[in-house]
Motif scaffolding. Sequence first.
Motif, PDB file in Angstrom:
ATOM      1  N   ARG A  51     -43.780 -65.198  -5.035  1.00 52.68           N
ATOM      2  CA  ARG A  51     -45.010 -65.740  -4.562  1.00 52.68           C
ATOM      3  C   ARG A  51     -46.421 -64.807  -4.590  1.00 52.68           C
ATOM      4  N   MET A  52     -45.999 -63.584  -5.107  1.00 51.96           N
ATOM      5  CA  MET A  52     -47.149 -62.704  -4.937  1.00 51.96           C
ATOM      6  C   MET A  52     -47.981 -62.715  -6.447  1.00 51.96           C
ATOM      7  N   SER A  66     -40.881 -53.338  -7.908  1.00 49.76           N
ATOM      8  CA  SER A  66     -41.346 -53.450  -6.625  1.00 49.76           C
ATOM      9  C   SER A  66     -41.164 -54.719  -6.004  1.00 49.76           C
ATOM     10  N   CYS A  67     -40.752 -55.802  -6.830  1.00 47.84           N
ATOM     11  CA  CYS A  67     -40.671 -57.076  -6.427  1.00 47.84           C
ATOM     12  C   CYS A  67     -39.404 -57.176  -5.336  1.00 47.84           C
ATOM     13  N   PRO A  68     -39.585 -57.728  -4.303  1.00 48.79           N
ATOM     14  CA  PRO A  68     -38.534 -57.848  -3.103  1.00 48.79           C
ATOM     15  C   PRO A  68     -37.402 -58.648  -3.743  1.00 48.79           C
ATOM     16  N   LEU A  69     -37.678 -59.571  -4.723  1.00 48.66           N
ATOM     17  CA  LEU A  69     -36.422 -60.415  -5.374  1.00 48.66           C
ATOM     18  C   LEU A  69     -35.884 -59.710  -6.644  1.00 48.66           C
ATOM     19  N   ALA A  82     -30.426 -59.827  -4.646  1.00 50.95           N
ATOM     20  CA  ALA A  82     -32.046 -59.666  -4.479  1.00 50.95           C
ATOM     21  C   ALA A  82     -32.277 -58.559  -3.803  1.00 50.95           C
ATOM     22  N   PHE A  83     -32.986 -57.314  -4.018  1.00 51.66           N
ATOM     23  CA  PHE A  83     -33.437 -56.267  -3.373  1.00 51.66           C
ATOM     24  C   PHE A  83     -33.536 -56.241  -1.846  1.00 51.66           C
ATOM     25  N   ASN A  84     -34.231 -57.425  -1.527  1.00 53.50           N
ATOM     26  CA  ASN A  84     -34.417 -57.631   0.044  1.00 53.50           C
ATOM     27  C   ASN A  84     -33.276 -57.975   0.659  1.00 53.50           C
ATOM     28  N   LYS A  85     -32.009 -58.313   0.077  1.00 57.60           N
ATOM     29  CA  LYS A  85     -30.971 -58.555   0.623  1.00 57.60           C
ATOM     30  C   LYS A  85     -29.758 -57.422   0.486  1.00 57.60           C
ATOM     31  N   LEU A  86     -30.107 -56.574  -0.210  1.00 63.19           N
ATOM     32  CA  LEU A  86     -29.383 -55.114  -0.362  1.00 63.19           C
ATOM     33  C   LEU A  86     -28.803 -54.479   0.770  1.00 63.19           C
ATOM     34  N   GLN A  87     -29.980 -53.932   1.529  1.00 63.96           N
ATOM     35  CA  GLN A  87     -29.535 -53.120   2.934  1.00 63.96           C
ATOM     36  C   GLN A  87     -28.505 -54.037   3.984  1.00 63.96           C
TER      37      GLN A  87
END
Length: 120
Positions: A51-52, A66-69, A82-87
Amino acid sequence: KKDIPAVNFIIHEIHCRRNIEICPYCSDSIPKSEMKNHIESEHVQVTCKCRMQMESSLLKDHEASSCPLRPVLCQFCDIQLAFNKLQEHELYCGARTEPCGRCGRNVLLRELKEHPRVCG
Protein backbone atom coordinates in the motif's frame (compact mmCIF):
# COMPACT_ATOMS: atom_id res chain seq x y z
CA LYS A 1 23.74 19.39 -20.11
CA LYS A 2 26.79 18.37 -22.13
CA ASP A 3 29.93 20.17 -23.24
CA ILE A 4 29.62 21.43 -26.81
CA PRO A 5 32.43 22.93 -28.89
CA ALA A 6 31.97 26.71 -29.08
CA VAL A 7 31.83 26.68 -32.89
CA ASN A 8 28.79 24.34 -32.80
CA PHE A 9 27.03 25.87 -29.82
CA ILE A 10 24.45 28.07 -31.57
CA ILE A 11 23.38 25.30 -33.96
CA HIS A 12 23.28 22.81 -31.13
CA GLU A 13 21.23 25.13 -28.92
CA ILE A 14 18.68 25.68 -31.70
CA HIS A 15 18.43 21.91 -32.23
CA CYS A 16 17.92 21.30 -28.50
CA ARG A 17 15.25 23.99 -28.11
CA ARG A 18 13.27 22.42 -30.96
CA ASN A 19 13.71 18.76 -30.08
CA ILE A 20 14.57 18.32 -26.41
CA GLU A 21 12.64 18.94 -23.18
CA ILE A 22 13.77 18.75 -19.59
CA CYS A 23 11.60 16.35 -17.60
CA PRO A 24 9.90 18.32 -14.79
CA TYR A 25 10.20 15.31 -12.45
CA CYS A 26 13.73 13.97 -12.93
CA SER A 27 15.42 16.78 -14.91
CA ASP A 28 16.62 14.37 -17.60
CA SER A 29 16.87 15.59 -21.18
CA ILE A 30 14.15 13.81 -23.15
CA PRO A 31 13.22 14.12 -26.85
CA LYS A 32 9.94 16.05 -27.07
CA SER A 33 8.37 13.20 -29.03
CA GLU A 34 9.07 10.79 -26.15
CA MET A 35 8.19 13.01 -23.18
CA LYS A 36 4.61 11.75 -22.73
CA ASN A 37 5.79 8.13 -22.83
CA HIS A 38 8.67 8.93 -20.44
CA ILE A 39 6.33 10.47 -17.87
CA GLU A 40 3.80 7.65 -18.16
CA SER A 41 6.41 4.91 -17.85
CA GLU A 42 8.77 6.47 -15.30
CA HIS A 43 6.83 8.93 -13.17
CA VAL A 44 3.24 7.72 -12.91
CA GLN A 45 2.29 6.91 -9.31
CA VAL A 46 1.68 3.23 -8.55
CA THR A 47 0.72 1.44 -5.36
CA CYS A 48 2.75 -1.51 -4.10
CA LYS A 49 1.03 -4.52 -2.54
CA CYS A 50 2.14 -3.06 0.83
CA ARG A 51 0.00 0.00 0.00
CA MET A 52 2.96 2.36 -0.32
CA GLN A 53 2.74 4.78 -3.25
CA MET A 54 5.73 5.64 -5.42
CA GLU A 55 6.81 6.35 -8.98
CA SER A 56 6.64 3.31 -11.21
CA SER A 57 10.38 3.51 -11.89
CA LEU A 58 11.07 2.92 -8.17
CA LEU A 59 8.70 -0.02 -7.70
CA LYS A 60 11.09 -2.80 -8.78
CA ASP A 61 13.82 -1.71 -6.34
CA HIS A 62 11.26 -1.25 -3.56
CA GLU A 63 9.82 -4.74 -4.08
CA ALA A 64 13.31 -6.27 -4.12
CA SER A 65 14.89 -4.54 -1.14
CA SER A 66 12.60 -2.55 1.13
CA CYS A 67 9.01 -3.76 0.79
CA PRO A 68 7.86 -5.32 4.08
CA LEU A 69 5.90 -7.88 2.03
CA ARG A 70 8.83 -8.97 -0.18
CA PRO A 71 9.35 -12.74 -0.18
CA VAL A 72 12.28 -14.12 1.83
CA LEU A 73 13.37 -17.61 2.88
CA CYS A 74 13.62 -18.85 6.44
CA GLN A 75 17.24 -19.79 7.13
CA PHE A 76 16.14 -22.89 9.03
CA CYS A 77 13.40 -24.47 6.92
CA ASP A 78 13.62 -22.65 3.53
CA ILE A 79 9.91 -21.77 3.60
CA GLN A 80 9.17 -18.58 1.70
CA LEU A 81 7.32 -15.92 3.68
CA ALA A 82 6.88 -12.15 3.82
CA PHE A 83 9.84 -10.19 5.23
CA ASN A 84 7.69 -8.64 7.98
CA LYS A 85 6.88 -12.16 9.26
CA LEU A 86 10.46 -13.50 9.09
CA GLN A 87 11.73 -12.54 12.55
CA GLU A 88 8.75 -14.02 14.38
CA HIS A 89 8.91 -17.19 12.26
CA GLU A 90 12.67 -17.68 12.72
CA LEU A 91 12.37 -17.26 16.52
CA TYR A 92 9.90 -20.15 16.52
CA CYS A 93 11.56 -22.19 13.77
CA GLY A 94 15.09 -21.83 15.19
CA ALA A 95 13.89 -23.13 18.56
CA ARG A 96 13.16 -26.56 17.07
CA THR A 97 15.78 -29.23 17.73
CA GLU A 98 17.55 -31.88 15.69
CA PRO A 99 19.85 -34.59 16.97
CA CYS A 100 23.56 -34.04 16.31
CA GLY A 101 24.97 -36.74 14.03
CA ARG A 102 28.19 -36.95 16.07
CA CYS A 103 27.23 -36.65 19.73
CA GLY A 104 23.50 -37.49 19.55
CA ARG A 105 22.44 -34.49 21.65
CA ASN A 106 19.39 -32.51 20.60
CA VAL A 107 20.58 -29.13 19.33
CA LEU A 108 18.52 -26.02 18.61
CA LEU A 109 18.44 -25.31 14.88
CA ARG A 110 19.68 -21.75 15.48
CA GLU A 111 22.75 -23.23 17.27
CA LEU A 112 23.40 -26.01 14.75
CA LYS A 113 26.06 -24.07 12.81
CA GLU A 114 28.07 -23.35 15.96
CA HIS A 115 27.56 -26.77 17.55
CA PRO A 116 30.44 -28.61 15.80
CA ARG A 117 32.97 -26.41 17.68
CA VAL A 118 31.63 -27.55 21.08
CA CYS A 119 30.47 -31.02 20.07
CA GLY A 120 31.67 -33.93 22.20
